[in-house]
Design a protein around this motif. Structure first.
Motif, mmCIF file in Angstrom:
data_model
loop_
_atom_site.group_PDB
_atom_site.id
_atom_site.type_symbol
_atom_site.label_atom_id
_atom_site.label_comp_id
_atom_site.label_asym_id
_atom_site.label_seq_id
_atom_site.Cartn_x
_atom_site.Cartn_y
_atom_site.Cartn_z
ATOM 1 N N TRP A 83 0.388 -8.119 -4.585
ATOM 2 C CA TRP A 83 1.111 -5.588 -4.473
ATOM 3 C C TRP A 83 1.974 -5.285 -3.746
ATOM 4 O O TRP A 83 2.500 -5.187 -4.061
ATOM 5 C CB TRP A 83 -0.808 -5.587 -4.274
ATOM 6 C CG TRP A 83 -1.049 -3.804 -4.660
ATOM 7 C CD1 TRP A 83 -0.776 -3.763 -6.315
ATOM 8 C CD2 TRP A 83 -0.496 -3.340 -3.610
ATOM 9 N NE1 TRP A 83 -0.727 -1.976 -5.614
ATOM 10 C CE2 TRP A 83 -0.125 -1.806 -4.525
ATOM 11 C CE3 TRP A 83 -0.157 -3.291 -1.924
ATOM 12 C CZ2 TRP A 83 -1.084 -1.017 -4.147
ATOM 13 C CZ3 TRP A 83 -0.018 -1.919 -1.652
ATOM 14 C CH2 TRP A 83 -0.154 -0.849 -2.802
ATOM 15 N N PHE A 121 2.104 -0.627 -13.101
ATOM 16 C CA PHE A 121 1.881 -0.199 -11.903
ATOM 17 C C PHE A 121 0.670 0.163 -11.787
ATOM 18 O O PHE A 121 0.008 0.957 -12.237
ATOM 19 C CB PHE A 121 3.563 0.253 -11.447
ATOM 20 C CG PHE A 121 4.965 -0.126 -11.951
ATOM 21 C CD1 PHE A 121 5.499 -1.504 -10.434
ATOM 22 C CD2 PHE A 121 5.452 -0.070 -11.959
ATOM 23 C CE1 PHE A 121 6.758 -1.605 -10.395
ATOM 24 C CE2 PHE A 121 6.505 -0.692 -12.705
ATOM 25 C CZ PHE A 121 7.095 -1.271 -12.009
ATOM 26 N N TRP A 128 0.800 -7.615 -8.450
ATOM 27 C CA TRP A 128 1.596 -6.200 -9.384
ATOM 28 C C TRP A 128 1.195 -7.216 -10.603
ATOM 29 O O TRP A 128 1.624 -8.390 -10.373
ATOM 30 C CB TRP A 128 2.794 -7.004 -8.963
ATOM 31 C CG TRP A 128 3.496 -5.869 -9.627
ATOM 32 C CD1 TRP A 128 3.827 -4.517 -10.409
ATOM 33 C CD2 TRP A 128 5.108 -6.176 -9.587
ATOM 34 N NE1 TRP A 128 5.239 -4.789 -11.126
ATOM 35 C CE2 TRP A 128 5.761 -5.352 -10.434
ATOM 36 C CE3 TRP A 128 5.607 -6.585 -8.699
ATOM 37 C CZ2 TRP A 128 7.468 -5.331 -10.240
ATOM 38 C CZ3 TRP A 128 7.241 -6.712 -8.245
ATOM 39 C CH2 TRP A 128 8.040 -5.980 -9.477
#
Length: 136
Positions: A83, A121, A128
């Motif tokens: 992330w 996002f 991610w």
């Protein structure tokens, strides 16, 4: 547990499952060299290299299509990156960027070249996630 604590735990767990290594890059347009009649690949700009989780999308059975008079089967995958993965300033991952699997516990995946379809996002995600396809 508050939201931030739950997200931190989820992100750590997501990273623990990232056992593949990938390279995310964009590639400039190919250039035709008139002196010898060959096409030279455009320059590559690396956006990320490191751990990831590459998994096929269960619902993606593959779509037969034709590309340059050649039959290809498009299969969808999801690539999860940490992330906290930074990108160079002003850079976005757009369709057409590529992800190459450089190492994996599953040796059949090494060398797999995937084309980015979309990137999502969210401040409340554990990783991610990038939707890609195999165009082989």
């Amino acid at each position: 547990m508050n939201v931030d604590g739950a997200l931190a735990s989820g992100r750590a767990a997501a990273e623990d499952r990232m056992r593949d290594t990938v390279r995310l890059y964009t590639q400039g347009p190919d250039v035709f060299d008139r002196s010898n009649g060959t096409t030279v690949s455009g320059p590559q700009s690396e956006l990320y290299a490191g751990k990831a989780r590459v998994k096929s999308v269960a619902a993606a059975t593959g779509v037969d299509t034709e590309a340059g008079e050649r039959e290809v089967l498009l299969r969808e995958y999801e690539v999860s990156l940490p992330w906290s993965t930074p990108l160079p300033p002003g850079t976005r991952v757009l369709p057409g960027a590529r992800i190459e699997v450089t190492a994996s516990p599953d040796a059949r995946m090494v060398g797999l070249l995937l084309w980015v379809l979309s990137a999502s996002f969210s401040d409340q995600s554990t990783a991610w996630r990038i939707r890609v396809e195999d165009r082989s």
